[in-house]
Design a protein around this motif. Sequence first.
Motif, PDB file in Angstrom:
ATOM      1  N   GLY A 237       0.842  -1.189   0.000  1.00 47.09           N
ATOM      2  CA  GLY A 237       0.000   0.000   0.000  1.00 47.09           C
ATOM      3  C   GLY A 237       0.878   1.240   0.000  1.00 47.09           C
ATOM      4  N   ARG A 238       0.477   2.262  -0.768  1.00 50.03           N
ATOM      5  CA  ARG A 238       1.284   3.483  -0.825  1.00 50.03           C
ATOM      6  C   ARG A 238       0.377   4.699  -0.932  1.00 50.03           C
ATOM      7  N   TYR A 239       0.787   5.759  -0.242  1.00 48.56           N
ATOM      8  CA  TYR A 239       0.123   7.050  -0.385  1.00 48.56           C
ATOM      9  C   TYR A 239       1.150   8.054  -0.898  1.00 48.56           C
ATOM     10  N   GLU A 240       0.760   8.841  -1.902  1.00 46.39           N
ATOM     11  CA  GLU A 240       1.636   9.860  -2.469  1.00 46.39           C
ATOM     12  C   GLU A 240       0.958  11.224  -2.419  1.00 46.39           C
ATOM     13  N   TYR A 241       1.789  12.236  -2.304  1.00 49.43           N
ATOM     14  CA  TYR A 241       1.304  13.621  -2.373  1.00 49.43           C
ATOM     15  C   TYR A 241       2.230  14.401  -3.287  1.00 49.43           C
ATOM     16  N   TYR A 242       1.630  15.193  -4.178  1.00 48.46           N
ATOM     17  CA  TYR A 242       2.427  16.016  -5.091  1.00 48.46           C
ATOM     18  C   TYR A 242       1.741  17.365  -5.258  1.00 48.46           C
ATOM     19  N   ASN A 243       2.495  18.455  -5.031  1.00 46.02           N
ATOM     20  CA  ASN A 243       1.939  19.805  -5.111  1.00 46.02           C
ATOM     21  C   ASN A 243       2.963  20.730  -5.759  1.00 46.02           C
ATOM     22  N   ASP A 244       2.705  21.069  -7.029  1.00 40.64           N
ATOM     23  CA  ASP A 244       3.564  21.977  -7.794  1.00 40.64           C
ATOM     24  C   ASP A 244       2.850  23.321  -7.892  1.00 40.64           C
ATOM     25  N   HIS A 245       3.352  24.329  -7.168  1.00 40.65           N
ATOM     26  CA  HIS A 245       2.694  25.638  -7.147  1.00 40.65           C
ATOM     27  C   HIS A 245       2.839  26.380  -8.473  1.00 40.65           C
ATOM     28  N   HIS A 246       3.852  26.036  -9.256  1.00 46.78           N
ATOM     29  CA  HIS A 246       4.054  26.738 -10.528  1.00 46.78           C
ATOM     30  C   HIS A 246       2.987  26.342 -11.549  1.00 46.78           C
ATOM     31  N   THR A 247       2.680  25.066 -11.629  1.00 44.21           N
ATOM     32  CA  THR A 247       1.684  24.584 -12.598  1.00 44.21           C
ATOM     33  C   THR A 247       0.314  24.373 -11.969  1.00 44.21           C
ATOM     34  N   ASN A 248       0.225  24.582 -10.647  1.00 38.59           N
ATOM     35  CA  ASN A 248      -1.017  24.334  -9.904  1.00 38.59           C
ATOM     36  C   ASN A 248      -1.486  22.885 -10.026  1.00 38.59           C
ATOM     37  N   TYR A 249      -0.508  21.994 -10.165  1.00 44.75           N
ATOM     38  CA  TYR A 249      -0.836  20.572 -10.245  1.00 44.75           C
ATOM     39  C   TYR A 249      -0.748  19.972  -8.835  1.00 44.75           C
ATOM     40  N   VAL A 250      -1.880  19.510  -8.327  1.00 47.14           N
ATOM     41  CA  VAL A 250      -1.945  18.904  -7.001  1.00 47.14           C
ATOM     42  C   VAL A 250      -2.625  17.548  -7.134  1.00 47.14           C
ATOM     43  N   ASP A 251      -2.007  16.517  -6.591  1.00 46.81           N
ATOM     44  CA  ASP A 251      -2.605  15.188  -6.679  1.00 46.81           C
ATOM     45  C   ASP A 251      -2.312  14.414  -5.401  1.00 46.81           C
ATOM     46  N   ASN A 252      -3.322  13.690  -4.941  1.00 43.65           N
ATOM     47  CA  ASN A 252      -3.187  12.718  -3.868  1.00 43.65           C
ATOM     48  C   ASN A 252      -3.430  11.347  -4.492  1.00 43.65           C
ATOM     49  N   ILE A 253      -2.524  10.423  -4.274  1.00 46.39           N
ATOM     50  CA  ILE A 253      -2.587   9.130  -4.950  1.00 46.39           C
ATOM     51  C   ILE A 253      -2.513   8.016  -3.911  1.00 46.39           C
ATOM     52  N   ALA A 254      -3.451   7.093  -3.981  1.00 45.33           N
ATOM     53  CA  ALA A 254      -3.417   5.880  -3.149  1.00 45.33           C
ATOM     54  C   ALA A 254      -3.204   4.683  -4.069  1.00 45.33           C
ATOM     55  N   VAL A 255      -2.295   3.807  -3.673  1.00 43.53           N
ATOM     56  CA  VAL A 255      -1.955   2.637  -4.480  1.00 43.53           C
ATOM     57  C   VAL A 255      -2.132   1.386  -3.635  1.00 43.53           C
ATOM     58  N   ALA A 256      -2.863   0.415  -4.180  1.00 45.23           N
ATOM     59  CA  ALA A 256      -2.986  -0.900  -3.561  1.00 45.23           C
ATOM     60  C   ALA A 256      -2.427  -1.918  -4.538  1.00 45.23           C
ATOM     61  N   GLY A 257      -1.458  -2.731  -4.092  1.00 44.34           N
ATOM     62  CA  GLY A 257      -0.797  -3.629  -5.020  1.00 44.34           C
ATOM     63  C   GLY A 257      -0.531  -5.000  -4.446  1.00 44.34           C
ATOM     64  N   TYR A 258      -0.222  -5.903  -5.346  1.00 42.05           N
ATOM     65  CA  TYR A 258       0.101  -7.298  -5.002  1.00 42.05           C
ATOM     66  C   TYR A 258       1.314  -7.713  -5.833  1.00 42.05           C
ATOM     67  N   SER A 259       2.242  -8.414  -5.200  1.00 44.03           N
ATOM     68  CA  SER A 259       3.456  -8.865  -5.860  1.00 44.03           C
ATOM     69  C   SER A 259       3.622 -10.367  -5.675  1.00 44.03           C
ATOM     70  N   TYR A 260       3.922 -11.044  -6.774  1.00 45.79           N
ATOM     71  CA  TYR A 260       4.157 -12.490  -6.724  1.00 45.79           C
ATOM     72  C   TYR A 260       5.506 -12.777  -7.379  1.00 45.79           C
ATOM     73  N   ARG A 261       6.385 -13.424  -6.639  1.00 46.72           N
ATOM     74  CA  ARG A 261       7.695 -13.818  -7.150  1.00 46.72           C
ATOM     75  C   ARG A 261       7.826 -15.335  -7.083  1.00 46.72           C
ATOM     76  N   PRO A 262       7.534 -16.048  -8.173  1.00 46.28           N
ATOM     77  CA  PRO A 262       7.738 -17.489  -8.150  1.00 46.28           C
ATOM     78  C   PRO A 262       9.209 -17.849  -7.958  1.00 46.28           C
ATOM     79  N   TRP A 263      10.081 -16.993  -8.503  1.00 46.97           N
ATOM     80  CA  TRP A 263      11.521 -17.023  -8.268  1.00 46.97           C
ATOM     81  C   TRP A 263      11.954 -15.580  -8.079  1.00 46.97           C
ATOM     82  N   TYR A 264      13.044 -15.365  -7.364  1.00 46.94           N
ATOM     83  CA  TYR A 264      13.431 -13.991  -7.052  1.00 46.94           C
ATOM     84  C   TYR A 264      13.628 -13.133  -8.297  1.00 46.94           C
ATOM     85  N   PRO A 265      14.241 -13.636  -9.390  1.00 48.46           N
ATOM     86  CA  PRO A 265      14.434 -12.764 -10.553  1.00 48.46           C
ATOM     87  C   PRO A 265      13.226 -12.664 -11.477  1.00 48.46           C
ATOM     88  N   VAL A 266      12.080 -13.210 -11.082  1.00 49.08           N
ATOM     89  CA  VAL A 266      10.855 -13.115 -11.879  1.00 49.08           C
ATOM     90  C   VAL A 266       9.767 -12.485 -11.011  1.00 49.08           C
TER      91      VAL A 266
END
Length: 327
Positions: free
Chosen positions: A273-302
């Motif tokens: 799980g990840r939460y991100e915040y980004y606020n650029d005052h020059h471009t007025n770009y503001v975003d709050n991002i939540a990420v939910a993910g799953y990772s499967y490694r059958p072998w470490y290099p895959v």
Amino acid sequence: MIRRVGGLITLAIALHAQPYTLGNGLHIDPMFNIGGYFSSEFQSKNSEESLTFDDVAVMAYGDINPMFSYLAEFEAVGFYHKNLSTGEEKGNQKFHAERFYADLWLADAYNFRLGKMLTPIGYWNIEPINVLRDTTSSPLYSMLLFPKFLTGVDLNGYIPNVDNVHYHLFAQNNHDLDEEYINIPNTHFYGFSAEKELTNESSFGGSVGEYITLTNQRTRFIQANTKFDNEQWQMMGEMIFAQNNFADNDHSSTLSGYAQGMYRYTQEHAFIGRYEYYNDHHTNYVDNIAVAGYSYRPWYPVSLKGEYQWHSLRDENTFLFSLSVLF
């Protein structure tokens, strides 16, 4: 004659190479090793689906002697892309210099790295290979607010008489080795970073720096990071504050960061799980991002990874799935 020479070279490599193991590269001898990786990605966004054969990279590395080593890495990004909604196909098979440097190992307190290298800031930026990361996507923090690479010199080591504090003092005063392959082209980039190892499982650190882009934007930044990692849990966070001065004398600031947690259900399965915040005052770009993910490694290099991103900018919500392999 050429075929005969090529056959002799192939035979020599086969005779001297150690048995190959997936993810560990082909070891010809200590001075010459070959490896590589690739990643593919499926994306669904705004009712549009696409498939990308993305990072394709080859690496060569080795130890010339106990004091001198090298690494060369060349990568093609967006090797093949197909818009599954429209049928449009495109791609770029050009390989770029991602890393190309030599290390001079002198002492615990000071060593030198010369060439094109990863900017030694935080945790995310120093792990460029998709298969070794825990999510398919990268935080905006790591892509937009400082050059991911520098072509110059990095003095690094452990600070004398201070327990477990590793530092980097880096500088660039020239063009990048491959300006087509860098997020922020510049000819001026200086910085200092340090990290304190509290225990085998935890650390914290930070950095300060300045860069000037090819459009004469001067940015000064201060950054902080912290991490805890044991066999089952990983918690990490990074944040940065940047002050930007533009060629037209306008100025603004940007604040960004992320906090990420990972639970390893087994050695092969993990939830992120990840939460991100980004606020650029020059471009007025503001975003709050939540990420939910799953990772499967059958072998470490895959690695097979899936994630869904929720954006405060609703039209940016995205589903991602990737397959990546380290050779």
